[in-house]
Scaffold this active site. Structure first.
Site, PDB file in Angstrom:
ATOM      1  N   ILE A 295       0.834  -1.198   0.000  1.00  0.00           N
ATOM      2  CA  ILE A 295       0.000   0.000   0.000  1.00  0.00           C
ATOM      3  C   ILE A 295       0.871   1.252   0.000  1.00  0.00           C
ATOM      4  O   ILE A 295       0.529   2.264  -0.628  1.00  0.00           O
ATOM      5  CB  ILE A 295      -0.945  -0.012   1.213  1.00  0.00           C
TER       6      ILE A 295
ATOM      7  N   ASP B 187       1.798 -13.109  13.957  1.00  0.00           N
ATOM      8  CA  ASP B 187       0.535 -13.746  14.316  1.00  0.00           C
ATOM      9  C   ASP B 187       0.723 -15.021  15.135  1.00  0.00           C
ATOM     10  O   ASP B 187       1.599 -15.844  14.845  1.00  0.00           O
ATOM     11  CB  ASP B 187      -0.259 -14.104  13.053  1.00  0.00           C
TER      12      ASP B 187
ATOM     13  N   THR C  10       3.320  -7.852  11.054  1.00  0.00           N
ATOM     14  CA  THR C  10       2.511  -8.838  11.765  1.00  0.00           C
ATOM     15  C   THR C  10       3.423  -9.855  12.438  1.00  0.00           C
ATOM     16  O   THR C  10       4.521 -10.134  11.944  1.00  0.00           O
ATOM     17  CB  THR C  10       1.549  -9.602  10.830  1.00  0.00           C
TER      18      THR C  10
ATOM     19  N   TYR D  63      -1.764  -7.402  16.541  1.00  0.00           N
ATOM     20  CA  TYR D  63      -2.022  -6.591  15.348  1.00  0.00           C
ATOM     21  C   TYR D  63      -3.333  -5.822  15.483  1.00  0.00           C
ATOM     22  O   TYR D  63      -3.397  -4.614  15.213  1.00  0.00           O
ATOM     23  CB  TYR D  63      -2.057  -7.501  14.116  1.00  0.00           C
TER      24      TYR D  63
ATOM     25  N   GLY E 163       4.064  -1.082   8.976  1.00  0.00           N
ATOM     26  CA  GLY E 163       3.371  -2.072   9.799  1.00  0.00           C
ATOM     27  C   GLY E 163       3.933  -3.466   9.609  1.00  0.00           C
ATOM     28  O   GLY E 163       4.471  -3.792   8.552  1.00  0.00           O
TER      29      GLY E 163
ATOM     30  N   PRO F  25      -8.260  -0.428   5.765  1.00  0.00           N
ATOM     31  CA  PRO F  25      -8.433  -1.299   4.600  1.00  0.00           C
ATOM     32  C   PRO F  25      -8.923  -2.685   5.006  1.00  0.00           C
ATOM     33  O   PRO F  25      -8.622  -3.176   6.096  1.00  0.00           O
ATOM     34  CB  PRO F  25      -7.030  -1.387   3.999  1.00  0.00           C
TER      35      PRO F  25
END
Length: 244
Positions: free
Chosen positions: A18, A92, A90, A151, A88, A181
């Site tokens: 992005i 997880d 992640t 997150y 950003g 988004p």
């Protein structure tokens, strides 16, 4: 008055996904654009060669590095009028398996990074009586997601940060907004196992992932000269998957 070519925009996390689409969209509209990255210098060099957007390296988790990085960009390009917080990561896992290090890494990059970058540019924006800050949140910051407590918390925190900072900037002509988004066709999403990604797409009413350019289009709207009455807002760009 759609925009001013004198406006300088900074996009942390701008050399991929992005962020790259945002840099390209801003540059196409005549803005002077700088990207920030952390880690992959080879990719950043290829990005700059392809797009013509200069890139600077530092970690958004380092408060002083953010101040120094902003100073370097402003010395080269001029005062930063637009900040698009896009950096950003992640890490997880379910809460039972999540390490304190993975919790801290995600919060430090995704949320503290927004604080560090905003603080580095906000004073100048207020002094000049014009500024645009747009932070990239996520559908999972609104709806939550199994295995993403870190997150989702970081992206939800961006929404509260946005609303609070909007109140501080409003009288000085500085708008602060967020974009949340949905699932977007980026390297981060493509890393999801194919069977799980297929199930995610099934839950999106429009039946597909977003393109990075579609998120960037929303950024362009929010940073425009004539968007000065829009502040403290969250724009959901998720194909109808989550409607607040």
């Amino acid at each position: 008055m759609p925009f001013s070519s004198a406006r300088v925009a900074l996009v942390p996390g701008g050399t991929t996904g992005i962020g790259t689409a945002t840099c390209e969209a801003l540059r196409a509209q005549g803005y002077t654009v700088a990207a920030n990255f952390c880690g992959n210098a080879e990719r950043a060099a290829a990005f700059s060669e392809r797009t013509g957007v200069r890139s600077w390296a530092w970690s958004v988790t380092d408060h002083q590095a953010c101040i120094d990085g902003v100073a370097s960009i402003e010395a080269a390009l001029g005062p930063i009028d637009i900040l698009v917080n896009n950096a950003g990561i992640t890490r997880d896992s379910s809460l039972a398996k999540m390490s304190p290090q993975d919790w801290a890494a995600v919060l430090d990059t995704n949320l503290t990074g927004c604080f560090n970058m905003a603080q580095a540019v906000f004073g100048g924006m207020r002094t000049r009586k014009w500024g645009r800050i747009v932070s990239i949140s996520s559908i999972n910051g609104e709806a939550g997601q199994f295995g993403q407590a870190n997150y989702a918390a970081s992206k939800a925190g961006i929404l509260g940060f946005t609303r609070s900072l909007a109140l501080e900037g409003a009288r000085a002509g500085v708008t602060v907004n967020a974009i949340a988004p949905g699932y977007t066709d980026t390297d981060m999403v493509r890393a999801v196992p194919a069977d799980i990604l297929a199930k995610i797409v099934e839950r999106i009413p429009v039946g597909r992932l977003a393109t990075p350019a579609e998120i960037a289009r929303c950024v362009l709207f929010l940073v425009a000269e004539d968007a000065g009455f829009i502040t403290g807002a969250t724009f959901d760009v998720n194909g109808g998957q989550y409607m607040a």
